[in-house]
Design a protein around this motif. Structure first.
Motif, PDB file in Angstrom:
ATOM      1  N   GLY C  93       0.806  -1.223   0.000  1.00 44.05           N
ATOM      2  CA  GLY C  93       0.000   0.000   0.000  1.00 44.05           C
ATOM      3  C   GLY C  93       0.834   1.265   0.000  1.00 44.05           C
ATOM      4  O   GLY C  93       0.487   2.250   0.649  1.00 44.05           O
ATOM      5  N   LYS C  94       1.935   1.270  -0.761  1.00 38.72           N
ATOM      6  CA  LYS C  94       2.857   2.412  -0.704  1.00 38.72           C
ATOM      7  C   LYS C  94       2.864   3.272  -1.950  1.00 38.72           C
ATOM      8  O   LYS C  94       3.740   4.135  -2.090  1.00 38.72           O
ATOM      9  N   ILE C  95       1.934   3.034  -2.885  1.00 37.94           N
ATOM     10  CA  ILE C  95       2.052   3.670  -4.204  1.00 37.94           C
ATOM     11  C   ILE C  95       0.851   4.549  -4.548  1.00 37.94           C
ATOM     12  O   ILE C  95      -0.295   4.158  -4.334  1.00 37.94           O
ATOM     13  N   VAL C  96       1.132   5.750  -5.077  1.00 36.10           N
ATOM     14  CA  VAL C  96       0.103   6.647  -5.612  1.00 36.10           C
ATOM     15  C   VAL C  96       0.440   6.875  -7.082  1.00 36.10           C
ATOM     16  O   VAL C  96       1.415   7.564  -7.407  1.00 36.10           O
ATOM     17  N   ALA C  97      -0.374   6.324  -7.972  1.00 38.66           N
ATOM     18  CA  ALA C  97      -0.016   6.216  -9.381  1.00 38.66           C
ATOM     19  C   ALA C  97      -0.505   7.380 -10.230  1.00 38.66           C
ATOM     20  O   ALA C  97      -1.206   7.193 -11.213  1.00 38.66           O
ATOM     21  N   VAL C  98      -0.110   8.589  -9.864  1.00 38.21           N
ATOM     22  CA  VAL C  98      -0.424   9.765 -10.696  1.00 38.21           C
ATOM     23  C   VAL C  98       0.871  10.545 -10.936  1.00 38.21           C
ATOM     24  O   VAL C  98       1.850  10.373 -10.202  1.00 38.21           O
ATOM     25  N   PRO C  99       0.896  11.410 -11.974  1.00 42.23           N
ATOM     26  CA  PRO C  99       2.142  12.130 -12.286  1.00 42.23           C
ATOM     27  C   PRO C  99       2.651  12.956 -11.111  1.00 42.23           C
ATOM     28  O   PRO C  99       1.861  13.429 -10.274  1.00 42.23           O
ATOM     29  N   GLY C 100       3.969  13.136 -11.071  1.00 44.66           N
ATOM     30  CA  GLY C 100       4.595  13.893  -9.992  1.00 44.66           C
ATOM     31  C   GLY C 100       5.629  13.073  -9.238  1.00 44.66           C
ATOM     32  O   GLY C 100       6.281  13.580  -8.335  1.00 44.66           O
ATOM     33  N   GLY C 101       5.784  11.805  -9.626  1.00 40.90           N
ATOM     34  CA  GLY C 101       6.868  10.969  -9.109  1.00 40.90           C
ATOM     35  C   GLY C 101       7.904  10.809 -10.211  1.00 40.90           C
ATOM     36  O   GLY C 101       7.627  10.186 -11.237  1.00 40.90           O
ATOM     37  N   VAL C 102       9.070  11.416 -10.037  1.00 42.46           N
ATOM     38  CA  VAL C 102      10.042  11.530 -11.130  1.00 42.46           C
ATOM     39  C   VAL C 102      11.359  10.862 -10.728  1.00 42.46           C
ATOM     40  O   VAL C 102      11.924  11.175  -9.676  1.00 42.46           O
TER      41      VAL C 102
END
Lengths: 143, 143, 143, 143
Positions: C93-102
């Motif tokens: 449960g550690k992932i947020v899959a929207v842009p902004g992780g680079v």
């Protein structure tokens, strides 16, 4: 079985907080759980620290878990700490085994809920819980 | 209540790390949490091990949970280890009960956040946290 | 492999926040994770909401998880939502899959960490992350 | 920042439940969380089902997490369901993204807490939350 209504739950909380004021205790937090361990009512006084809902609930939940006030759980820590550890684990980490979790019994001695209080010493927390329960015309069982 | 701003949080971290350098300590990790236990700022020095964010946060979170610096929690381990175990459980495993989690209080003594430091001995970690908080013009409460 | 030092991490954050100010964005929160997904540095601007550390980290962690910026993960939502669900589950449960992780890459294109930003639109968050990484002389990979 | 006192929290709950009675709604459960997402007060009316504390808290916690009433979160479900899934995951499963989680703002528009209500339709839950907050002289933000 008598129902632990919201009206009675609020009466318990009000009387418990009045006792805390009378004894000049630190800010208290009081939860009332029904017989299934689910919250009916909760109040956290101003100045009480962050995690008081969880601590108060942990005392009351522990009492309901074994059908004995959390003072009994606290006593287990001396002789059988591994029992408490197992109990915490199988509860999913929901139990705080120190005094202040008090069973609420009706006239036929059936468990209809539990009160958990935290904020001052565990002994004082328990006194306020018992006072609150009795003020609502119910029977307190500290363990 | 005074706000624990990002600017003040960074001042705390900078002063804490400077103290660590002055004392020739091992690489430190410093977190600043707001009054609700949510991170405002964090820095992990080069050479510090992997899980330092969690450890630093665990000290600060524990302090906020009970409204006392984590040195108080550490002392509970002697007399009431089962209380700490229950507290850890109901927190969802978020507490590290050793010195180095220091409450940040404003002029009216209200808790506005907490600093957690890890990397050297717990006593040295705590010294750096206190130094950092005082450098930002705030009051430190180690427990 | 180049090390993603604390000094470089802070340079990334400072440049990212400066870009946010230039574009007049809402309060931002910026995390820098090392190649193993562990926090090096974090800053949450005043006015940003409570859970921004978790959201920023979720974007950066997702990017490291699959070796692609979180914009790639976001695109998967259209065609393979069950992949994202499985990925979230196996990550704990550690992932947020929207842009902004680079992703942060060194000169040899090795992944040395990731930056996660949240607070404005996902597109604007990503612009600030890329600006920050490039200001530190490193290569940004948004996905 | 204005404090969300226990007295104001109880005023919110009383007014919200009165609105529910006026509209002849099903039994309601009302929680008030402080700005850090920690319970100040809770009441569950007689006849309400078992898990209402968790549902009410999930709405209020979600609002605080992103700094927008839970109606905004509910709208994300249409366009970005994978964002909600990620948000739920990184929160540790603490968010219920439907209307009825309403931010409480002070006169300077600072977020000082959130109210979550559940029991009737989400729209009616939200109406009661807004009524309660305004009865306490504070500003409601449903999202």
């Amino acid at each position: 079985m008598t129902d632990l209504t919201l009206a009675k739950s609020l009466k318990i909380i009000t009387a418990a907080l009045a006792k805390g004021k009378e004894l000049d205790l630190k800010p208290l937090s009081v939860v009332v759980l029904d017989a299934g361990g689910h919250p009916k009512a909760f109040q956290r006084q101003d100045g009480a620290s962050m995690m008081r809902f969880e601590i108060a609930s942990g005392k009351a939940y522990g009492a309901l878990a074994v059908g004995a006030g959390s003072r009994w759980l606290n006593a287990q820590a001396e002789t059988r700490p591994h029992f408490l550890e197992g109990l915490s684990a199988v509860s999913g980490g929901k139990i705080v085994a120190v005094p202040g979790g008090v069973l609420v019994r009706d006239r036929k001695s059936a468990i209809i809920g539990a009160v958990g209080i935290t904020g001052d010493s565990s002994d004082n927390d328990e006194i306020c819980a018992i006072t609150g329960i009795e003020a609502a015309g119910l029977t307190a069982d500290g363990g």
